[in-house]
Design a protein around this motif. Sequence first.
Motif, PDB file in Angstrom:
ATOM      1  N   TYR A   4      10.439   2.847  -8.488  1.00  0.00           N
ATOM      2  CA  TYR A   4       9.440   2.291  -9.405  1.00  0.00           C
ATOM      3  C   TYR A   4       8.238   1.738  -8.637  1.00  0.00           C
ATOM      4  O   TYR A   4       7.090   2.032  -8.950  1.00  0.00           O
ATOM      5  N   HIS A   5       8.502   0.931  -7.624  1.00  0.00           N
ATOM      6  CA  HIS A   5       7.403   0.280  -6.908  1.00  0.00           C
ATOM      7  C   HIS A   5       6.644   1.219  -5.982  1.00  0.00           C
ATOM      8  O   HIS A   5       5.500   0.932  -5.621  1.00  0.00           O
ATOM      9  N   MET A   6       7.254   2.367  -5.624  1.00  0.00           N
ATOM     10  CA  MET A   6       6.527   3.376  -4.844  1.00  0.00           C
ATOM     11  C   MET A   6       5.542   4.143  -5.718  1.00  0.00           C
ATOM     12  O   MET A   6       4.604   4.753  -5.213  1.00  0.00           O
ATOM     13  N   THR A   7       5.777   4.141  -7.012  1.00  0.00           N
ATOM     14  CA  THR A   7       4.976   4.977  -7.908  1.00  0.00           C
ATOM     15  C   THR A   7       4.158   4.182  -8.921  1.00  0.00           C
ATOM     16  O   THR A   7       3.426   4.783  -9.713  1.00  0.00           O
ATOM     17  N   SER A   8       4.282   2.886  -8.910  1.00  0.00           N
ATOM     18  CA  SER A   8       3.626   2.063  -9.924  1.00  0.00           C
ATOM     19  C   SER A   8       2.900   0.891  -9.292  1.00  0.00           C
ATOM     20  O   SER A   8       3.295   0.399  -8.239  1.00  0.00           O
ATOM     21  N   GLY A  47       0.740  -1.243   0.000  1.00  0.00           N
ATOM     22  CA  GLY A  47       0.000   0.000   0.000  1.00  0.00           C
ATOM     23  C   GLY A  47       0.773   1.298   0.000  1.00  0.00           C
ATOM     24  O   GLY A  47       0.165   2.350  -0.090  1.00  0.00           O
ATOM     25  N   ILE A  48       2.079   1.298   0.143  1.00  0.00           N
ATOM     26  CA  ILE A  48       2.811   2.561   0.091  1.00  0.00           C
ATOM     27  C   ILE A  48       2.971   2.950  -1.370  1.00  0.00           C
ATOM     28  O   ILE A  48       3.729   2.334  -2.111  1.00  0.00           O
ATOM     29  N   LYS A  49       2.202   3.951  -1.772  1.00  0.00           N
ATOM     30  CA  LYS A  49       2.240   4.408  -3.167  1.00  0.00           C
ATOM     31  C   LYS A  49       2.243   5.928  -3.196  1.00  0.00           C
ATOM     32  O   LYS A  49       1.557   6.576  -2.397  1.00  0.00           O
ATOM     33  N   ILE A  50       2.988   6.480  -4.115  1.00  0.00           N
ATOM     34  CA  ILE A  50       2.996   7.916  -4.378  1.00  0.00           C
ATOM     35  C   ILE A  50       2.424   8.091  -5.775  1.00  0.00           C
ATOM     36  O   ILE A  50       2.980   7.583  -6.746  1.00  0.00           O
ATOM     37  N   GLU A  51       1.318   8.779  -5.841  1.00  0.00           N
ATOM     38  CA  GLU A  51       0.611   8.958  -7.119  1.00  0.00           C
ATOM     39  C   GLU A  51       1.182  10.147  -7.891  1.00  0.00           C
ATOM     40  O   GLU A  51       1.760  11.063  -7.313  1.00  0.00           O
ATOM     41  N   GLY A  52       0.967  10.129  -9.200  1.00  0.00           N
ATOM     42  CA  GLY A  52       1.283  11.282 -10.028  1.00  0.00           C
ATOM     43  C   GLY A  52       2.656  11.277 -10.675  1.00  0.00           C
ATOM     44  O   GLY A  52       3.039  12.253 -11.307  1.00  0.00           O
ATOM     45  N   TYR A  53       3.390  10.219 -10.520  1.00  0.00           N
ATOM     46  CA  TYR A  53       4.717  10.119 -11.126  1.00  0.00           C
ATOM     47  C   TYR A  53       4.765   8.913 -12.047  1.00  0.00           C
ATOM     48  O   TYR A  53       4.179   7.879 -11.746  1.00  0.00           O
TER      49      TYR A  53
END
Length: 172
Positions: A91-95, A29-35
Amino acid sequence: MELTENKYNKLIIALSVVIPLAVAALFFGIKIEGYDFSFLPPIYASINGATAICLIGALIAIKNGNRAVHEKLMMMCLILSACFLVMYVIYHMTSTSTEYRGEWGVIYYPILISHILLSVAVIPLVLFTYVRALSEQFDKHRKLAKITFPIWLYVAVTGVAVYLMISPYYGQ
């Protein structure tokens, strides 16, 4: 010399726990959107390939008595592995994770699982092996390197294999 090794033991143990936990958190669940870092997987797969080549080169260098080349190649392996880790995390933080949908799951999943498990095990092995060389405990270094080398090489090569097998499914 023993002091150098002992000085780093706690740090190595901490990194050996924190890195796998941080990477595991990315899948929960750790995700940063918009990149958009969708360009990274082929780069970090190539880094794995370069690491494998440098590892083999370092082994050849030390077998031929060329310690200076061995040291430089091993330092390159450490740098490449650190770069891989940073790119992998970004990659995995944003995808969203890509699901394997191929026909070769019976091959893909055992390779993936062994790759993941050994990538966790290789962290302390690499760091302890490096510190033993740094502290000039070359007998201990050689003994541990005989265990570390094949595992690190396997992780690097299977990293490329996993990428090649899953790459057709990126972006689908």
